[in-house]
Design an enzyme around this catalytic site. Structure first.
Site, PDB file in Angstrom:
ATOM      1  N   SER A  60      12.152 -18.497 -26.017  1.00  0.00           N
ATOM      2  CA  SER A  60      12.038 -18.843 -24.598  1.00  0.00           C
ATOM      3  C   SER A  60      13.069 -18.151 -23.723  1.00  0.00           C
ATOM      4  CB  SER A  60      12.062 -20.355 -24.393  1.00  0.00           C
ATOM      5  OG  SER A  60      13.352 -20.857 -24.516  1.00  0.00           O
ATOM      6  N   SER A  61      14.038 -17.467 -24.320  1.00  0.00           N
ATOM      7  CA  SER A  61      14.964 -16.677 -23.498  1.00  0.00           C
ATOM      8  C   SER A  61      14.238 -15.498 -22.856  1.00  0.00           C
ATOM      9  CB  SER A  61      16.132 -16.155 -24.338  1.00  0.00           C
ATOM     10  OG  SER A  61      16.853 -17.255 -24.824  1.00  0.00           O
TER      11      SER A  61
ATOM     12  N   ASP B   1      15.273 -23.608 -25.033  1.00  0.00           N
ATOM     13  CA  ASP B   1      16.325 -22.987 -24.218  1.00  0.00           C
ATOM     14  C   ASP B   1      15.983 -22.926 -22.729  1.00  0.00           C
ATOM     15  OD1 ASP B   1      17.797 -22.717 -26.499  1.00  0.00           O
ATOM     16  OD2 ASP B   1      17.527 -20.540 -26.701  1.00  0.00           O
TER      17      ASP B   1
ATOM     18  N   THR C 293      11.331 -22.379 -31.662  1.00  0.00           N
ATOM     19  CA  THR C 293      11.655 -22.822 -33.020  1.00  0.00           C
ATOM     20  C   THR C 293      10.562 -23.680 -33.650  1.00  0.00           C
ATOM     21  OG1 THR C 293      13.943 -22.857 -32.338  1.00  0.00           O
ATOM     22  CG2 THR C 293      13.438 -24.020 -34.352  1.00  0.00           C
TER      23      THR C 293
ATOM     24  N   GLN D  55      27.261 -28.342  -8.957  1.00  0.00           N
ATOM     25  CA  GLN D  55      27.531 -28.034 -10.364  1.00  0.00           C
ATOM     26  C   GLN D  55      27.611 -29.308 -11.199  1.00  0.00           C
ATOM     27  OE1 GLN D  55      31.050 -25.533 -10.742  1.00  0.00           O
ATOM     28  NE2 GLN D  55      30.429 -24.350  -8.978  1.00  0.00           N
ATOM     29  N   CYS D  56      27.778 -30.454 -10.531  1.00  0.00           N
ATOM     30  CA  CYS D  56      27.852 -31.721 -11.265  1.00  0.00           C
ATOM     31  C   CYS D  56      26.500 -32.020 -11.897  1.00  0.00           C
ATOM     32  CB  CYS D  56      28.190 -32.877 -10.325  1.00  0.00           C
ATOM     33  SG  CYS D  56      29.840 -32.798  -9.687  1.00  0.00           S
TER      34      CYS D  56
ATOM     35  N   THR E 247      17.245 -31.006 -17.850  1.00  0.00           N
ATOM     36  CA  THR E 247      18.234 -29.960 -18.082  1.00  0.00           C
ATOM     37  C   THR E 247      18.482 -29.936 -19.581  1.00  0.00           C
ATOM     38  OG1 THR E 247      19.290 -30.326 -15.964  1.00  0.00           O
ATOM     39  CG2 THR E 247      20.692 -29.414 -17.676  1.00  0.00           C
TER      40      THR E 247
HETATM   41  N1  ASP Z   1      15.879 -20.000 -28.966  1.00  0.00           N
HETATM   42  C1  ASP Z   1      14.799 -20.948 -29.086  1.00  0.00           C
HETATM   43  C2  ASP Z   1      13.934 -20.846 -27.847  1.00  0.00           C
HETATM   44  O1  ASP Z   1      14.270 -21.368 -26.831  1.00  0.00           O
HETATM   45  C3  ASP Z   1      15.324 -22.320 -29.256  1.00  0.00           C
HETATM   46  C4  ASP Z   1      14.255 -23.369 -29.359  1.00  0.00           C
HETATM   47  O2  ASP Z   1      13.125 -23.099 -29.668  1.00  0.00           O
HETATM   48  O3  ASP Z   1      14.551 -24.523 -29.129  1.00  0.00           O
HETATM   49  O4  ASP Z   1      12.919 -20.228 -27.893  1.00  0.00           O
END
Ligand code: ASP
Length: 342
Positions: A60-61, A92, A15, A278-279, A167
């Site tokens: 970043s996904s 992300d 972003t 998981q905590c 995280t």
């Molecule tokens: N979906 C975006 C990414 O991780 C969100 C961000 O940039 O914060 O690439």
């Protein structure tokens, strides 16, 4: 200007590097060569700034180990020419990338600061400008001629974190990250206050880049009601070599015999199993409760207070490097660069 601090900014996507297309209203990556037009504040920073960017910026996904290798390669190529590096990255999966890079850049002795933003840099209320400007300042910060934060870190919303302890915690608020089990490395207010005693000590050996990831790994998150069928199929995944088991509380799991048998069968097939909780806070202590004694007995490795992001990326690195069961265990339990409390 001789002796001027030099910072390399690497834009990978996310972003922060987007502007709104005036015609369509959609977010699109902007030409990063024009960054100082978007952020005129950069001209006032007394460092020499240079920018490199991915030809095709990614959300970043879509990050993979290839992306990490590309970032590490750019840092390696320009390592001697700059005092510090700022990596602009989507938030992300930033915690995964910062963790991976911390394991790849062995003997790092310069700052590598990851940052990004929740709102694009071209939007009036953007958090991107402050994040970028302060990340640059931190990347160049020195005391007695030595870098103050010579490690992989994440800067977001006035806080600097150890990269492999972060995280992503909030998809909406500007304060998107947390480091639950390790103190922040710095707080940016009127001044940037560094937590000197919590930062890694400067390493004097030459930088070495580690690139060999084993991606035959997976995460198994437990939940009440998990079925035998699912667990059996999971462990029958072809070529599976490493599993991060996300357990309850301080490392507890169901004590059903079928579950322990599946774990044992997997370990006998040479699959490494690492237990993280998981905590959000706290650590795995196998054997504290009856429900984790069985895990210890079958040979599951207790992952202490590692985050899931650090655990899975460390697993890829360790399994890419080692094959011997005892050596793998020793490496997973060792602190490479502050990712686990030992
Ligand atoms: N979906 C975006 C990414 O991780 C969100 C961000 O940039 O914060 O690439």
């Amino acid at each position: 200007m001789p002796n001027q601090t030099k910072i390399l900014i690497i834009y990978t996507g996310g972003t922060i590097g987007m502007i709104t297309d005036v015609e369509t209203g959609a977010l699109k990556p902007f030409d990063f060569n024009q960054i100082s037009e978007e952020v005129p504040e950069l001209k006032k920073i007394p460092y020499q700034l240079e920018t490199l960017f991915f030809k095709e910026p990614i959300d970043s996904s879509n990050v993979t180990p290839k992306t990490w290798i590309k970032i590490a390669g750019l840092i390696e190529k320009h390592y001697n020419d700059y005092d510090g590096f700022v990596v602009l990255h989507g938030s992300d999966t930033m915690a995964y990338s910062a963790s991976a890079l911390s394991f790849m850049l062995r003997n790092l002795n310069k700052p590598v600061v990851f940052t990004g933003s929740q709102l694009p840099i071209g939007v009036i209320r953007t958090d991107g400008k402050e994040n970028l400007v302060t990340a640059i300042e931190i990347a160049g910060a020195k005391k007695n001629g030595e870098p103050i934060v010579p490690e992989v870190s994440v800067y977001f919303e006035y806080k600097l974190y150890r990269g492999n302890r972060t995280t992503k915690l909030n998809a909406e608020h500007f304060e998107a990250f947390a480091s639950f089990d390790y103190p922040i490395l710095a707080n940016a207010g009127i001044k940037i206050n560094y937590n000197y005693s919590k930062v890694l000590k400067l390493r004097k050996a030459p930088l070495q880049i580690y690139r060999n990831f084993n991606t035959n790994v997976a995460i198994l998150t437990l939940f009440p009601g998990i079925t035998h069928d699912f667990v059996r199929h999971f462990f029958n995944t072809p070529n599976l070599k490493g599993v991060v088991l996300q357990t309850f509380g301080s490392g507890n799991a169901l004590s059903k015999q079928w579950f322990l048998d599946e774990l044992l069968r997997a370990i006998r097939k040479n699959i490494t199993i690492l237990n993280v909780t998981q905590c959000k806070m706290g650590e795995v202590i196998q054997g504290r409760y009856e429900t984790s004694e069985g895990l210890e007995k079958v040979g599951v490795i207790g992952g202490g207070d590692m985050t899931i992001e650090a655990a899975i990326t460390k697993m890829m690195v360790v399994l890419g490097e080692l094959a011997d069961r005892e050596e793998i265990k020793t490496a997973l339990l060792r602190s490479f660069c502050g990712e686990i409390t030992v």
